[in-house]
Write an enzyme that holds these catalytic residues in place. Structure first.
Site, PDB file in Angstrom:
ATOM      1  N   CYS A   1      39.257  47.451  40.040  1.00 19.00           N
ATOM      2  CA  CYS A   1      38.950  48.078  41.341  1.00 19.00           C
ATOM      3  C   CYS A   1      39.993  49.133  41.703  1.00 19.00           C
ATOM      4  O   CYS A   1      39.657  50.220  42.158  1.00 19.00           O
ATOM      5  CB  CYS A   1      38.947  47.031  42.453  1.00 19.00           C
ATOM      6  SG  CYS A   1      37.996  45.555  42.079  1.00 19.00           S
ATOM      7  N   ASP A   2      41.273  48.808  41.527  1.00 19.61           N
ATOM      8  CA  ASP A   2      42.329  49.629  42.136  1.00 19.61           C
ATOM      9  C   ASP A   2      43.197  50.399  41.141  1.00 19.61           C
ATOM     10  O   ASP A   2      43.974  51.262  41.559  1.00 19.61           O
ATOM     11  CB  ASP A   2      43.244  48.723  42.987  1.00 19.61           C
ATOM     12  CG  ASP A   2      42.482  48.083  44.143  1.00 19.61           C
ATOM     13  OD1 ASP A   2      41.480  48.686  44.581  1.00 19.61           O
ATOM     14  OD2 ASP A   2      42.883  46.997  44.597  1.00 19.61           O
TER      15      ASP A   2
ATOM     16  N   CYS B   1      42.902  43.185  41.750  1.00 23.93           N
ATOM     17  CA  CYS B   1      41.813  43.624  40.869  1.00 23.93           C
ATOM     18  C   CYS B   1      42.151  44.975  40.250  1.00 23.93           C
ATOM     19  O   CYS B   1      42.066  46.018  40.911  1.00 23.93           O
ATOM     20  CB  CYS B   1      40.518  43.710  41.673  1.00 23.93           C
ATOM     21  SG  CYS B   1      39.133  44.410  40.770  1.00 23.93           S
TER      22      CYS B   1
HETATM   23  C1  FAD Z   1      41.363  43.252  47.635  1.00 25.01           C
HETATM   24  C2  FAD Z   1      40.079  43.378  46.836  1.00 25.01           C
HETATM   25  C3  FAD Z   1      39.611  44.620  46.496  1.00 25.01           C
HETATM   26  C4  FAD Z   1      38.445  44.765  45.776  1.00 25.01           C
HETATM   27  N1  FAD Z   1      37.999  46.011  45.472  1.00 25.01           N
HETATM   28  C5  FAD Z   1      36.824  46.165  44.827  1.00 25.01           C
HETATM   29  C6  FAD Z   1      36.324  47.463  44.530  1.00 25.01           C
HETATM   30  O1  FAD Z   1      36.948  48.481  44.839  1.00 25.01           O
HETATM   31  N2  FAD Z   1      35.145  47.546  43.882  1.00 25.01           N
HETATM   32  C7  FAD Z   1      34.422  46.435  43.497  1.00 25.01           C
HETATM   33  O2  FAD Z   1      33.331  46.581  42.941  1.00 25.01           O
HETATM   34  N3  FAD Z   1      34.894  45.190  43.749  1.00 25.01           N
HETATM   35  C8  FAD Z   1      36.068  45.033  44.400  1.00 25.01           C
HETATM   36  N4  FAD Z   1      36.549  43.778  44.634  1.00 25.01           N
HETATM   37  C9  FAD Z   1      35.780  42.620  44.162  1.00 25.01           C
HETATM   38  C10 FAD Z   1      34.583  42.375  45.109  1.00 25.01           C
HETATM   39  O3  FAD Z   1      35.043  42.369  46.430  1.00 25.01           O
HETATM   40  C11 FAD Z   1      33.899  41.068  44.765  1.00 25.01           C
HETATM   41  O4  FAD Z   1      33.502  41.067  43.411  1.00 25.01           O
HETATM   42  C12 FAD Z   1      32.666  40.879  45.635  1.00 25.01           C
HETATM   43  O5  FAD Z   1      33.006  40.943  47.002  1.00 25.01           O
HETATM   44  C13 FAD Z   1      31.973  39.548  45.344  1.00 25.01           C
HETATM   45  O6  FAD Z   1      30.903  39.452  46.215  1.00 25.01           O
HETATM   46  P1  FAD Z   1      30.265  38.042  46.612  1.00 25.01           P
HETATM   47  O7  FAD Z   1      29.213  38.366  47.620  1.00 25.01           O
HETATM   48  O8  FAD Z   1      29.879  37.302  45.397  1.00 25.01           O
HETATM   49  O9  FAD Z   1      31.442  37.189  47.267  1.00 25.01           O
HETATM   50  P2  FAD Z   1      32.513  37.506  48.400  1.00 25.01           P
HETATM   51  O10 FAD Z   1      32.673  38.933  48.680  1.00 25.01           O
HETATM   52  O11 FAD Z   1      33.704  36.705  47.997  1.00 25.01           O
HETATM   53  O12 FAD Z   1      31.857  36.848  49.689  1.00 25.01           O
HETATM   54  C14 FAD Z   1      31.741  35.463  49.809  1.00 25.01           C
HETATM   55  C15 FAD Z   1      31.190  35.152  51.188  1.00 25.01           C
HETATM   56  O13 FAD Z   1      30.951  33.745  51.266  1.00 25.01           O
HETATM   57  C16 FAD Z   1      31.378  33.291  52.519  1.00 25.01           C
HETATM   58  N5  FAD Z   1      31.609  31.846  52.460  1.00 25.01           N
HETATM   59  C17 FAD Z   1      32.564  31.176  51.746  1.00 25.01           C
HETATM   60  N6  FAD Z   1      32.473  29.862  52.016  1.00 25.01           N
HETATM   61  C18 FAD Z   1      31.437  29.710  52.896  1.00 25.01           C
HETATM   62  C19 FAD Z   1      30.865  28.599  53.586  1.00 25.01           C
HETATM   63  N7  FAD Z   1      31.328  27.353  53.426  1.00 25.01           N
HETATM   64  N8  FAD Z   1      29.822  28.818  54.432  1.00 25.01           N
HETATM   65  C20 FAD Z   1      29.333  30.073  54.602  1.00 25.01           C
HETATM   66  N9  FAD Z   1      29.840  31.163  53.981  1.00 25.01           N
HETATM   67  C21 FAD Z   1      30.886  30.974  53.155  1.00 25.01           C
HETATM   68  C22 FAD Z   1      32.598  34.139  52.848  1.00 25.01           C
HETATM   69  O14 FAD Z   1      32.849  34.154  54.244  1.00 25.01           O
HETATM   70  C23 FAD Z   1      32.117  35.502  52.342  1.00 25.01           C
HETATM   71  O15 FAD Z   1      31.377  36.140  53.338  1.00 25.01           O
HETATM   72  C24 FAD Z   1      37.727  43.612  45.358  1.00 25.01           C
HETATM   73  C25 FAD Z   1      38.204  42.340  45.691  1.00 25.01           C
HETATM   74  C26 FAD Z   1      39.360  42.211  46.423  1.00 25.01           C
HETATM   75  C27 FAD Z   1      39.880  40.843  46.781  1.00 25.01           C
END
Ligand code: FAD
Length: 326
Positions: A151-152, A148
């Site tokens: 992000c980084d 990302c």
């Molecule tokens: C390495 C990295 C660094 C990042 N750094 C930043 C940053 O500095 N700043 C920023 O704003 N964003 C950052 N991001 C992006 C950010 O992490 C995501 O946009 C954000 O986490 C999305 O949130 P979400 O809750 O939609 O999904 P996610 O964080 O993807 O969470 C999804 C959840 O769903 C769960 N899940 C999946 N399938 C199932 C299932 N079948 N049953 C139950 N649960 C399930 C998973 O276990 C997880 O807990 C980064 C991403 C990555 C990969």
């Protein structure tokens, strides 16, 4: 898969519990939704999935989540949000949803251990960045390997960087990274890009970007951080070594929507389709975060969508209750 009735396919489980709302996923979207629904006195269950805390658990410093002027570690941020949700009596269960039935009410959700019933669901299962599949990629995750640029990028001031990919995202990331980096080398496995023409023109015109065609990454190495990336030409097999400060992998994301096939409408790349902000194709099932949003993909936007979905659930259940009692 066809939209068939899977109710009879769900094996009978001994344990069965009913909640007002079940939230699938414990990233910023799911846990923020839980804060709102639990504070609104709805019995709330969060099923955390195979990555409790979501994608931010795989990173170190988060500098762009509001409220932390000197940055916060990703896992610490997610633990704080989880504790905040639990403070209002949301139940967070470390389990994985394996099957859902949204065709009958109450909705049913099967996990690896239990079957739950609920009147409303928030799907917040996120999306996973596609990986190269190298062991060294895991070793250096958050230590120079990133998925990302937004992000980084600011952590890589004056570094030589590699971006892997050939689509719009890869070019957008490469162009964005030139604000910070000394040089960006775009490594692509083919001899032409898939990205839109306008982005290609911008990238070709950018003096800080150069291209390595027909090449794949075979190794990443360093000490505490990435210092070296090895590439291989897919035609000649020739290997090359590049001294770099980081590598951004921009080969796409896979939304975690497999278990909703045949239950919820999706677009052609398997993201959930939403209308009216958080409503899915099934009344009573809402979506929040990266599982439907492939435009912004940020923790703060995911948290915002979680808040929106929770407010919609509260209204939905109030109206449902009113209709059933009048
Ligand atoms: C390495 C990295 C660094 C990042 N750094 C930043 C940053 O500095 N700043 C920023 O704003 N964003 C950052 N991001 C992006 C950010 O992490 C995501 O946009 C954000 O986490 C999305 O949130 P979400 O809750 O939609 O999904 P996610 O964080 O993807 O969470 C999804 C959840 O769903 C769960 N899940 C999946 N399938 C199932 C299932 N079948 N049953 C139950 N649960 C399930 C998973 O276990 C997880 O807990 C980064 C991403 C990555 C990969």
């Amino acid at each position: 898969m066809m939209a068939t009735d899977i109710k009879s396919d769900i094996p009978k489980q001994e344990k069965k519990r009913k909640y007002d709302v079940v939230i699938l996923g414990s990233g910023p979207a799911g846990l923020t939704a839980a804060i709102y629904t639990a504070r609104a006195k709805l019995q709330t269950l969060v099923i955390s999935g195979n990555l409790p805390g979501g994608q931010l658990m795989t990173t170190s410093d988060v500098e762009n989540f509001p409220g932390f002027p000197t940055s916060i570690l990703g896992p610490e941020l997610m633990m704080n949000i989880r504790q905040q949700a639990e403070r209002f009596e949301a139940v967070v269960l470390d389990d994985i949803a394996t099957q859902v039935d949204f065709k009958h009410e109450p909705f049913r959700i099967l996990t690896t251990s239990t079957e739950f019933e609920t009147d409303a669901v928030i799907v917040a299962t996120g999306a996973s960045p596609r990986k190269l599949g190298l062991k060294s990629e895991e070793t250096f995750g958050g230590k120079g390997v990133s998925y990302c640029a937004t992000c980084d990028g600011p952590f890589f001031k004056d570094k030589d960087l590699i971006v892997v990919g050939g689509g719009d995202s890869a070019l957008e990331e490469a162009i964005f990274l030139t604000k910070f980096a000394k040089n960006v080398k775009l490594v692509h496995r083919r001899d032409k890009l898939r990205a839109s023409r306008i982005l290609q023109e911008r990238a070709f015109d950018n003096p800080k970007i150069d291209f390595l065609w027909n090449s794949v990454i075979t190794d990443i190495s360093g000490d505490k951080k990435v210092h070296v990336v090895i590439t291989q030409d897919v035609e000649s097999n020739e290997t090359r070594k590049f001294d770099v400060g980081g590598i951004f992998i921009a080969i796409g994301h896979d939304p975690n929507t497999q278990i909703f096939k045949g239950q919820l409408d999706m677009d052609d790349i398997n993201y959930l389709k939403v209308r009216n902000h958080t409503y899915t194709s099934v009344e009573g099932v809402f979506a929040a975060g990266d599982v439907h949003d492939h435009r912004y993909r940020q923790a703060v936007t995911a948290a915002g969508f979680g808040c929106m979905a929770a407010i919609d659930v509260v209204k939905y259940l109030e109206e449902k209750h009113y209709k059933s009692t009048n």
